[in-house]
Design a protein around this motif. Structure first.
Motif, PDB file in Angstrom:
ATOM      1  N   VAL A 299       0.841  -1.210   0.000  1.00 47.92           N
ATOM      2  CA  VAL A 299       0.000   0.000   0.000  1.00 47.92           C
ATOM      3  C   VAL A 299       0.872   1.255   0.000  1.00 47.92           C
ATOM      4  CG1 VAL A 299      -1.656   1.323   1.357  1.00 47.92           C
ATOM      5  CG2 VAL A 299      -1.990  -1.133   1.058  1.00 47.92           C
TER       6      VAL A 299
ATOM      7  N   GLU B 279       0.805   3.938  -2.896  1.00 47.19           N
ATOM      8  CA  GLU B 279       0.417   5.324  -2.576  1.00 47.19           C
ATOM      9  C   GLU B 279       1.442   6.322  -3.094  1.00 47.19           C
ATOM     10  OE1 GLU B 279       1.082   8.851  -0.363  1.00 47.19           O
ATOM     11  OE2 GLU B 279       1.919   7.033   0.548  1.00 47.19           O
TER      12      GLU B 279
ATOM     13  N   MET C 236      -6.317  -0.498   8.898  1.00 52.64           N
ATOM     14  CA  MET C 236      -7.013  -1.785   8.958  1.00 52.64           C
ATOM     15  C   MET C 236      -6.031  -2.933   9.126  1.00 52.64           C
ATOM     16  SD  MET C 236      -9.360  -3.579   6.030  1.00 52.64           S
ATOM     17  CE  MET C 236      -7.929  -3.751   4.953  1.00 52.64           C
ATOM     18  N   TYR C 237      -4.913  -2.901   8.360  1.00 56.31           N
ATOM     19  CA  TYR C 237      -3.912  -3.960   8.462  1.00 56.31           C
ATOM     20  C   TYR C 237      -3.157  -3.901   9.791  1.00 56.31           C
ATOM     21  CZ  TYR C 237      -4.630  -5.255   3.593  1.00 56.31           C
ATOM     22  OH  TYR C 237      -5.170  -5.695   2.418  1.00 56.31           O
TER      23      TYR C 237
ATOM     24  N   ARG D  72      -5.979   5.081   5.895  1.00 52.90           N
ATOM     25  CA  ARG D  72      -7.167   4.325   6.299  1.00 52.90           C
ATOM     26  C   ARG D  72      -6.984   2.832   6.006  1.00 52.90           C
ATOM     27  NH1 ARG D  72     -12.497   6.861   3.881  1.00 52.90           N
ATOM     28  NH2 ARG D  72     -13.324   5.084   5.067  1.00 52.90           N
ATOM     29  N   VAL D  73      -6.412   2.522   4.841  1.00 53.51           N
ATOM     30  CA  VAL D  73      -6.209   1.113   4.482  1.00 53.51           C
ATOM     31  C   VAL D  73      -5.170   0.473   5.399  1.00 53.51           C
ATOM     32  CG1 VAL D  73      -5.433  -0.455   2.672  1.00 53.51           C
ATOM     33  CG2 VAL D  73      -6.884   1.498   2.085  1.00 53.51           C
TER      34      VAL D  73
ATOM     35  N   ALA E 121      -4.491   5.978   1.913  1.00 49.28           N
ATOM     36  CA  ALA E 121      -3.535   4.934   2.280  1.00 49.28           C
ATOM     37  C   ALA E 121      -3.511   4.718   3.785  1.00 49.28           C
ATOM     38  CB  ALA E 121      -2.150   5.289   1.765  1.00 49.28           C
TER      39      ALA E 121
END
Length: 542
Positions: free
Chosen positions: A445, A449, A472-473, A468-469, A466
């Protein structure tokens, strides 16, 4: 037109039998209901199915064996490889020789080659029938993996033995040396063909996909053609098409680790294969039931081939064969367990007799036995009828039905309260894999990005997206990091969160369908949104 009608009736019978098996409170496996429904069709309807043995073999066995090989966990298969081989090869040969001699002794009018052929078709076990029983009475995972591995390989070994027995019956001659050499060619050649065809097709498919893109429908169709292609090529060069289909399935499992197939294609392909497995296994058992009235109507004539006149002798033979199979399997499993304990330095310890008995009862005969016995030739080389063919078919059918009934009754009793060694936990490996995958995702990511934001005036949008993604990880890493001291609480929170997410997804889907019914939402948009929800539900429900 009549053939199409028969196919549709058989498929409808498979569906109805599945519904009945869920409605009836008695814990009986689905194949028994399919056999009963097939028998009712044979009695009531004027439908008569006469399949050429070679067509029957080609139509049903390659896809079923291919799928078994494809889906069996390779690590579990190799972990218990010695036990699987002892059951799949040693027990099959032990059963063929022991039962062949026993059947010929019990029924002297049956030629010894035909007796060995019957012993060969009743030696393979059927994991589908055991799985149907396990739906209501859980079978320990390790035992189930051993049974699956055994059934995967003993299908091939039993049917190869059947091939030699039929050849001996047709020619009247049998050479141990020639049979051994031929067995090596048939076995090794079949494995080589299955591996070669699958590997070659996969390489060609990969080359086309990389250059011209992926066509999901074509990918699914290729997977359907591979087992039939492997089988036909192997049979063309006089090798085992059965082993070719099994080897093709195992190879497919390794080829798929490349991960080049699209996710949507994999999901669609799994659905297609689940349907084929359900339909093919169901049709085989419905056909078994459909043939029963014909076989029973000729029972009086069949029993005369045994030298008797009372039809109840057939029931005695069926029970005797089942008892013989159970005894041979019990002896082999007991000796195998004792040898395993001896090698582990625990030679004073006795095997758990209930575990041995459960393994013996789990040796259920099913689709492969029926498919094998239906391949007995209709006539000898000189045109005369194949000796005792109807008797062999009747006995094989009886063995299938009795083994299903005894397993559905005896297996739950033996497994109830059975204490087996604890299964090794895979939670640590699962957590480590999730953490490693999440870290790799964060790196990807970040790279994406930077590449996407380069030269863009609104680079802050890419940074925010990026972040926000990646959050999550990072949350996944915190939950599954193997160094986290309070693992049980994290797992309980994860379980509760999963149930809440599933409840929310169900409510979303219900609301979307309500909007469609009220004409507040178009069907095309609804299908897209429902598919997204379905994919999420599959993820959380797994």
């Amino acid at each position: 037109m009549e053939t199409i009608t028969i196919v549709l009736v058989l498929l409808l019978a498979v569906i109805v039998s599945g519904v009945i098996s869920r409605i009836v409170p008695i814990p009986l496996p689905r194949p028994l209901f399919q056999i009963a429904l097939g028998a009712m069709i044979g009695l009531v309807a004027d439908l008569r199915v006469t399949l050429d043995p070679e067509i029957f073999f080609l139509l049903f066995l390659p896809p079923l064996l291919f799928l078994d090989g494809w889906r069996i966990p390779p690590d579990e298969l190799f972990k218990d490889g010695k036990a699987v081989l002892e059951l799949a090869l040693g027990l099959v040969l032990f059963t063929v020789v022991g039962m062949g001699l026993f059947i010929h002794w019990m029924i002297p009018s049956m030629p010894i080659a035909v007796a060995f052929a019957l012993a060969a078709v009743v030696s393979p076990t059927d994991p589908i029938a055991v799985s149907a029983i396990a739906q209501r009475v859980p079978i320990p995972k390790r035992m189930m993996h051993i049974l699956e591995g055994e059934s995967l390989l003993n299908d091939a070994s039993g049917l190869v033995c059947l091939r030699f027995a039929i050849a001996a019956a047709l020619t009247g001659a049998f050479s141990v040396q020639a049979a051994a050499l031929n067995f090596l060619w048939v076995a090794l050649g079949g494995i080589a063909v299955g591996v070669g065809v699958t590997w070659g097709v996969s390489r060609a498919k990969r080359w086309v996909t990389r250059r011209y893109g992926e066509d999901g429908g074509a990918q699914i169709l290729i997977s359907l053609l591979i087992p039939f292609g492997s089988y036909l090529v192997a049979e063309h060069v006089h090798c085992s098409g059965i082993l070719a289909a099994v080897a093709a399935g195992l190879t497919m499992g390794f080829v798929e680790t490349s991960g080049e197939v699209a996710a949507t294609t994999r999901m669609r392909r799994n659905s297609v294969w689940d349907t084929i497995q359900f339909a093919a296994n169901g049709i085989i058992f419905v056909l078994l039931g459909e043939q029963l009235p014909i076989i029973l109507s000729g029972a009086a004539e069949i029993v005369r081939t045994t030298g008797h006149h009372e039809t109840w002798w057939l029931a005695i033979y069926v029970l005797a064969i089942n008892l013989g199979l159970a005894a041979l399997r019990f002896i082999w499993v007991w000796v195998s367990f004792r040898w395993t304990l001896f090698r582990a330095g625990e030679w004073k310890q006795q095997p758990n007799w209930r575990a041995v008995a459960a393994m013996s009862f789990a040796g259920v005969r099913g689709a492969i036995t029926l498919a094998g016995v239906m391949t007995l030739p209709l006539a000898m080389a000189d045109g005369s009828p194949f000796p005792a063919r109807d008797l062999a078919i009747f006995l094989a059918m009886g063995v299938i039905i009795v083994s299903l009934i005894t397993a559905s009754i005896g297996l739950p009793l033996l497994l109830r309260g059975l204490k087996l060694p604890a299964e090794p936990s895979h939670l640590a490996a699962e957590d480590a894999a999730r953490v490693a995958a999440a870290r790799a995702a964060i790196e990807a990511v970040e790279r994406a990005e930077h590449a996407m934001a380069e030269g863009q005036a609104d680079a802050d949008f890419y940074v925010a997206a990026a972040a926000r993604v990646m959050d999550m990880y990072r949350d996944r890493i915190e939950r599954h990091d193997i160094d986290t001291p309070d693992q049980p609480s994290f797992r309980e929170i994860e379980r509760i969160e999963r149930e809440l997410r599933l409840a929310g997804l169900k409510a979303e889907r219900t609301e979307l369908f309500r909007m469609v019914r009220r004409r507040e939402l178009g069907s095309e948009i609804a299908r897209k949104l429902v598919r997204e929800l379905d994919l999420l539900e599959v993820r959380y429900a797994a």
